[in-house]
Design a protein around this motif. Sequence first.
Motif, PDB file in Angstrom:
ATOM      1  N   SER A  30      36.228  44.117  46.042  1.00  0.00           N
ATOM      2  CA  SER A  30      36.946  45.172  46.744  1.00  0.00           C
ATOM      3  C   SER A  30      36.732  46.469  45.977  1.00  0.00           C
ATOM      4  CB  SER A  30      38.446  44.872  46.816  1.00  0.00           C
ATOM      5  OG  SER A  30      39.136  45.989  47.344  1.00  0.00           O
ATOM      6  N   THR A  31      36.074  47.414  46.601  1.00  0.00           N
ATOM      7  CA  THR A  31      35.733  48.666  45.920  1.00  0.00           C
ATOM      8  C   THR A  31      36.948  49.550  45.650  1.00  0.00           C
ATOM      9  OG1 THR A  31      35.239  49.696  48.045  1.00  0.00           O
ATOM     10  CG2 THR A  31      33.391  48.701  46.848  1.00  0.00           C
ATOM     11  N   THR A  32      38.095  49.221  46.227  1.00  0.00           N
ATOM     12  CA  THR A  32      39.293  50.031  46.017  1.00  0.00           C
ATOM     13  C   THR A  32      40.291  49.374  45.066  1.00  0.00           C
ATOM     14  OG1 THR A  32      40.366  49.060  47.958  1.00  0.00           O
ATOM     15  CG2 THR A  32      39.103  51.095  48.300  1.00  0.00           C
ATOM     16  N   CYS A  33      39.940  48.220  44.511  1.00  0.00           N
ATOM     17  CA  CYS A  33      40.855  47.465  43.664  1.00  0.00           C
ATOM     18  C   CYS A  33      40.453  47.588  42.193  1.00  0.00           C
ATOM     19  CB  CYS A  33      40.856  45.996  44.089  1.00  0.00           C
ATOM     20  SG  CYS A  33      41.781  44.908  43.002  1.00  0.00           S
ATOM     21  N   PHE A  34      41.387  48.003  41.360  1.00  0.00           N
ATOM     22  CA  PHE A  34      41.122  48.161  39.934  1.00  0.00           C
ATOM     23  C   PHE A  34      40.747  46.822  39.294  1.00  0.00           C
ATOM     24  CE2 PHE A  34      42.653  48.027  35.538  1.00  0.00           C
ATOM     25  CZ  PHE A  34      41.843  49.015  34.987  1.00  0.00           C
ATOM     26  N   ILE A  35      41.448  45.760  39.646  1.00  0.00           N
ATOM     27  CA  ILE A  35      41.158  44.441  39.067  1.00  0.00           C
ATOM     28  C   ILE A  35      39.744  44.007  39.430  1.00  0.00           C
ATOM     29  CG2 ILE A  35      41.783  41.986  39.093  1.00  0.00           C
ATOM     30  CD1 ILE A  35      44.713  42.917  39.471  1.00  0.00           C
ATOM     31  N   SER A  36      39.342  44.257  40.665  1.00  0.00           N
ATOM     32  CA  SER A  36      37.999  43.908  41.104  1.00  0.00           C
ATOM     33  C   SER A  36      36.948  44.699  40.320  1.00  0.00           C
ATOM     34  CB  SER A  36      37.858  44.166  42.603  1.00  0.00           C
ATOM     35  OG  SER A  36      36.733  43.523  43.125  1.00  0.00           O
ATOM     36  N   LYS A  37      37.186  45.972  40.124  1.00  0.00           N
ATOM     37  CA  LYS A  37      36.249  46.797  39.352  1.00  0.00           C
ATOM     38  C   LYS A  37      36.106  46.288  37.923  1.00  0.00           C
ATOM     39  CE  LYS A  37      36.991  50.994  41.993  1.00  0.00           C
ATOM     40  NZ  LYS A  37      37.515  52.353  42.007  1.00  0.00           N
ATOM     41  N   MET A  38      37.235  45.934  37.307  1.00  0.00           N
ATOM     42  CA  MET A  38      37.199  45.432  35.931  1.00  0.00           C
ATOM     43  C   MET A  38      36.480  44.082  35.852  1.00  0.00           C
ATOM     44  SD  MET A  38      38.407  47.626  33.877  1.00  0.00           S
ATOM     45  CE  MET A  38      38.661  46.634  32.434  1.00  0.00           C
ATOM     46  N   ALA A  39      36.778  43.187  36.797  1.00  0.00           N
ATOM     47  CA  ALA A  39      36.135  41.872  36.799  1.00  0.00           C
ATOM     48  C   ALA A  39      34.623  42.009  36.963  1.00  0.00           C
ATOM     49  CB  ALA A  39      36.714  40.997  37.907  1.00  0.00           C
ATOM     50  N   LEU A  40      34.212  42.887  37.860  1.00  0.00           N
ATOM     51  CA  LEU A  40      32.786  43.112  38.081  1.00  0.00           C
ATOM     52  C   LEU A  40      32.135  43.701  36.831  1.00  0.00           C
ATOM     53  CD1 LEU A  40      30.285  43.163  39.889  1.00  0.00           C
ATOM     54  CD2 LEU A  40      31.084  45.369  40.781  1.00  0.00           C
ATOM     55  N   ARG A  73      33.848  28.534  55.615  1.00  0.00           N
ATOM     56  CA  ARG A  73      32.673  27.663  55.563  1.00  0.00           C
ATOM     57  C   ARG A  73      32.661  26.800  54.301  1.00  0.00           C
ATOM     58  NH1 ARG A  73      26.686  29.437  57.324  1.00  0.00           N
ATOM     59  NH2 ARG A  73      27.892  30.499  58.918  1.00  0.00           N
ATOM     60  N   PHE A  74      33.110  27.384  53.189  1.00  0.00           N
ATOM     61  CA  PHE A  74      33.094  26.645  51.929  1.00  0.00           C
ATOM     62  C   PHE A  74      34.450  26.033  51.575  1.00  0.00           C
ATOM     63  CE2 PHE A  74      29.483  29.626  51.166  1.00  0.00           C
ATOM     64  CZ  PHE A  74      28.485  28.660  51.114  1.00  0.00           C
ATOM     65  N   ASN A  75      35.416  26.212  52.485  1.00  0.00           N
ATOM     66  CA  ASN A  75      36.750  25.654  52.282  1.00  0.00           C
ATOM     67  C   ASN A  75      37.375  26.097  50.956  1.00  0.00           C
ATOM     68  OD1 ASN A  75      38.957  24.191  53.199  1.00  0.00           O
ATOM     69  ND2 ASN A  75      38.303  22.326  52.153  1.00  0.00           N
ATOM     70  N   VAL A  76      37.315  27.411  50.711  1.00  0.00           N
ATOM     71  CA  VAL A  76      37.955  28.010  49.544  1.00  0.00           C
ATOM     72  C   VAL A  76      38.934  29.075  50.025  1.00  0.00           C
ATOM     73  CG1 VAL A  76      36.010  27.578  47.985  1.00  0.00           C
ATOM     74  CG2 VAL A  76      36.136  29.755  49.215  1.00  0.00           C
ATOM     75  N   GLN A  77      39.912  29.356  49.216  1.00  0.00           N
ATOM     76  CA  GLN A  77      40.859  30.409  49.555  1.00  0.00           C
ATOM     77  C   GLN A  77      40.167  31.762  49.441  1.00  0.00           C
ATOM     78  OE1 GLN A  77      44.606  30.048  47.576  1.00  0.00           O
ATOM     79  NE2 GLN A  77      45.099  32.200  47.851  1.00  0.00           N
ATOM     80  N   HIS A  78      40.432  32.654  50.396  1.00  0.00           N
ATOM     81  CA  HIS A  78      39.874  34.001  50.339  1.00  0.00           C
ATOM     82  C   HIS A  78      40.596  34.791  49.257  1.00  0.00           C
ATOM     83  CE1 HIS A  78      38.609  38.018  51.422  1.00  0.00           C
ATOM     84  NE2 HIS A  78      39.879  38.354  51.506  1.00  0.00           N
ATOM     85  N   GLU A  79      39.830  35.296  48.298  1.00  0.00           N
ATOM     86  CA  GLU A  79      40.397  36.127  47.246  1.00  0.00           C
ATOM     87  C   GLU A  79      39.429  37.246  46.923  1.00  0.00           C
ATOM     88  OE1 GLU A  79      42.845  33.992  44.198  1.00  0.00           O
ATOM     89  OE2 GLU A  79      41.470  32.363  44.729  1.00  0.00           O
ATOM     90  N   SER A  80      39.945  38.252  46.248  1.00  0.00           N
ATOM     91  CA  SER A  80      39.108  39.348  45.776  1.00  0.00           C
ATOM     92  C   SER A  80      39.793  39.972  44.564  1.00  0.00           C
ATOM     93  CB  SER A  80      38.927  40.390  46.873  1.00  0.00           C
ATOM     94  OG  SER A  80      38.245  41.504  46.371  1.00  0.00           O
ATOM     95  N   PRO A  81      39.046  40.045  43.473  1.00  0.00           N
ATOM     96  CA  PRO A  81      37.665  39.608  43.293  1.00  0.00           C
ATOM     97  C   PRO A  81      37.575  38.089  43.241  1.00  0.00           C
ATOM     98  CG  PRO A  81      38.558  40.277  41.194  1.00  0.00           C
ATOM     99  CD  PRO A  81      39.610  40.573  42.215  1.00  0.00           C
ATOM    100  N   GLN A  82      36.416  37.614  43.598  1.00  0.00           N
ATOM    101  CA  GLN A  82      36.176  36.168  43.583  1.00  0.00           C
ATOM    102  C   GLN A  82      34.704  35.918  43.292  1.00  0.00           C
ATOM    103  OE1 GLN A  82      36.892  34.225  47.373  1.00  0.00           O
ATOM    104  NE2 GLN A  82      37.475  32.331  46.357  1.00  0.00           N
ATOM    105  N   LEU A  83      34.449  34.899  42.490  1.00  0.00           N
ATOM    106  CA  LEU A  83      33.089  34.503  42.158  1.00  0.00           C
ATOM    107  C   LEU A  83      32.883  33.070  42.606  1.00  0.00           C
ATOM    108  CD1 LEU A  83      30.518  35.455  40.346  1.00  0.00           C
ATOM    109  CD2 LEU A  83      31.402  33.717  38.803  1.00  0.00           C
ATOM    110  N   LEU A  84      31.829  32.856  43.389  1.00  0.00           N
ATOM    111  CA  LEU A  84      31.464  31.523  43.852  1.00  0.00           C
ATOM    112  C   LEU A  84      30.044  31.215  43.388  1.00  0.00           C
ATOM    113  CD1 LEU A  84      32.510  32.001  47.588  1.00  0.00           C
ATOM    114  CD2 LEU A  84      33.884  30.952  45.813  1.00  0.00           C
ATOM    115  N   ILE A  85      29.821  29.990  42.977  1.00  0.00           N
ATOM    116  CA  ILE A  85      28.463  29.517  42.741  1.00  0.00           C
ATOM    117  C   ILE A  85      28.200  28.442  43.782  1.00  0.00           C
ATOM    118  CG2 ILE A  85      26.861  28.370  41.168  1.00  0.00           C
ATOM    119  CD1 ILE A  85      28.412  29.604  38.849  1.00  0.00           C
ATOM    120  N   VAL A  86      27.116  28.633  44.527  1.00  0.00           N
ATOM    121  CA  VAL A  86      26.749  27.718  45.601  1.00  0.00           C
ATOM    122  C   VAL A  86      25.470  26.995  45.192  1.00  0.00           C
ATOM    123  CG1 VAL A  86      26.168  27.505  48.055  1.00  0.00           C
ATOM    124  CG2 VAL A  86      27.770  29.291  47.302  1.00  0.00           C
ATOM    125  N   SER A  87      25.525  25.668  45.272  1.00  0.00           N
ATOM    126  CA  SER A  87      24.365  24.839  44.982  1.00  0.00           C
ATOM    127  C   SER A  87      24.308  23.716  46.006  1.00  0.00           C
ATOM    128  CB  SER A  87      24.471  24.263  43.567  1.00  0.00           C
ATOM    129  OG  SER A  87      23.353  23.445  43.279  1.00  0.00           O
TER     130      SER A  87
END
Length: 114
Positions: A30-40, A73-87
């Motif tokens: 989320s480009t407007t979220c401070f936590i998202s900016k810090m996590a990124l 599709r991946f049956n995960v809770q929608h969150e932001s920021p969020q990191l997914l690894i798909v294999s």
Amino acid sequence: MNWIELHTTEELNALITESNTKPVIIFKNSTTCFISKMALRNFEAEFTNTNRVNCYMIDVKKDRPLSMEIANRFNVQHESPQLLIVSKESVIYDTSHEGIDATEAEKYLATAAK
């Protein structure tokens, strides 16, 4: 870091197909979220695997329907920021907010690559 922007269902489908040959990362931002900016920022500073894995980013504000489709599709809770690894078409690692850690992600990538 070279993020590949994710905007469409077709791009998501291609990413999922790609995950059959090597794992991929999805970062929901989320480009407007401070936590998202810090996590990124922290993830980018610590992640060293940039040449061996494709990293996709979705702006959850601009592309909310696609972000929700990823969650469904991946049956995960929608969150932001969020990191997914798909294999192999499945999420093998899912974390959000302060839990986003490049070192931990690299451990999952190493396991998936075997």
